[in-house]
Design a protein around this motif. Sequence first.
Motif, short mmCIF file in Angstrom:
data_model
loop_
_atom_site.label_atom_id
_atom_site.label_comp_id
_atom_site.label_asym_id
_atom_site.label_seq_id
_atom_site.Cartn_x
_atom_site.Cartn_y
_atom_site.Cartn_z
N ARG A 115 0.90 -1.12 0.12
CA ARG A 115 -0.15 0.05 0.03
C ARG A 115 1.00 1.21 0.00
O ARG A 115 1.98 1.19 0.26
N TYR A 131 -3.16 -1.17 -4.00
CA TYR A 131 -2.58 -1.75 -5.18
C TYR A 131 -1.65 -1.07 -5.81
O TYR A 131 -1.46 -1.24 -7.17
N PRO A 132 -0.69 -0.50 -5.30
CA PRO A 132 0.65 0.14 -6.22
C PRO A 132 1.31 -1.02 -6.68
O PRO A 132 1.62 -1.99 -6.25
N LYS A 133 1.76 -0.62 -8.07
CA LYS A 133 2.40 -1.39 -8.73
C LYS A 133 3.73 -1.51 -8.40
O LYS A 133 4.58 -0.30 -7.94
N GLU A 152 -0.85 0.95 -10.97
CA GLU A 152 -1.39 -0.26 -10.13
C GLU A 152 -1.53 -1.33 -10.80
O GLU A 152 -1.38 -1.51 -12.02
N ARG A 154 -4.12 -4.40 -10.34
CA ARG A 154 -5.39 -5.18 -9.94
C ARG A 154 -5.75 -6.35 -10.56
O ARG A 154 -5.84 -6.36 -11.83
N SER A 161 -4.37 4.75 -12.50
CA SER A 161 -5.31 5.28 -11.60
C SER A 161 -5.18 6.78 -11.48
O SER A 161 -4.00 7.31 -11.00
#
Length: 420
Positions: A115, A131-133, A152, A154, A161
């Motif tokens: 996060r 959901y940060p990449k 992100e 997901r 986003s």
Amino acid sequence: MNFSEVFKLSSLLCKFSPDGKYLASCVQYRLIVRDVNNLQILQLYTCLDQIQYIEWSSDSLFILCAMYKRGIVQVWSLEQPDWHCKIDEGSAGLVASCWSPDGRHILNTTEFYLRITVWSLCTKSVSYIKYPKACQNGIAFTKDGRYMALAERRDCKDFISLFVCSDWQLLRYKILLYSLDGRLLSTYSAYEWSLGIKSVAWSPSSQFLAIGSYDEKVRILNHVTWKKITEFEHPATIANPKIIVYKEMEKSPRVETESLAFPPARAQASSLFSTQSKYDISQVPVSLQYVKPVADRANPRIGIGMLAFSPDNCFLATKNDNIPNAIWIWDVQKLKLFVVLEQLYAVQLFQWDPHQPRLAICTGNSKVYLWSPAGCVSVQVPMEGDFQVLSLCWHSSGDSMALLSKDNFCMCYLEREEVK
């Protein structure tokens, strides 16, 4: 060109404040803030552990120090030296930290990219973004500071986003090129079934998007149709007679033996073992030093690893990682190759003067290099001992820059060139 004395430095952590008044540097767990004009120490802060990252707030009033190993961020105030702030992410850990554009919120990315935690210095409130990449440069802000774009991951899919920075709420997400109302403007893929995009840069006017790829090409998209208008190749041989190729040449200085004292004076001794360099114009065709990449290894050294537009939008500088000693400078108005610089050593970093088309280059030796449309020059950094320039950063005025080595830094002062 003049140089300051040498100051201690750790981990290449040295940054000018956005307003250009201060210079922050780190020596292990100490943060030192100097006056840019005279380099006198204004503030000295002691952190809880060795500092691994620093960043100024946008208004230059605060500076954060991140200690990733301890999962801690400490924030210091220049106006109120006794005020301090400590953010401890605890068991969640810490892998990245940055300011929001308002300079009053700090965004911390936890370990394993579980996060992003948003901490407010004003209200002491905390917000969470899921959901940060797991990637570098996964956060970007609009120039007005109103919106944040976040990469992100997901449900096993990648998204971009958009968040409103006033309350950190999700605005909308779309993939790839988009407008702020969420309309998908375009998607672009350089080619199929292979390694893809490696680097990206917007032109200052926002009219062009330069995309560097692993196939050793730069593709330029326009902002109207988002279609490719041209592509720049980076071959190992320059054959066009209209292209100027500057080649760095090295030579040892001549020493008059009659005037040589024994033992030699300290300044004379350093000059005995130093080498001078200059640029010669090479006759085409010119074969550049090419390093064949190892194909069976991850993250191969191939493709366009660095690219940057000049502040006047006239030039684009690029580096092809498997031709590591060369810098390519392209004429953006004519969409043609303009100049190639071939260095003796691999290019570590290049950066444009913030006000004019003047490019500073370092190659990990004791020299700094400058290119402008008028020509290029090699300058020896006049320091005793082994001062290898590994990185550099321009002051916002363009009149000076900081040269960084592994354990030290110094200031380099330049005369402003008249832009015609």
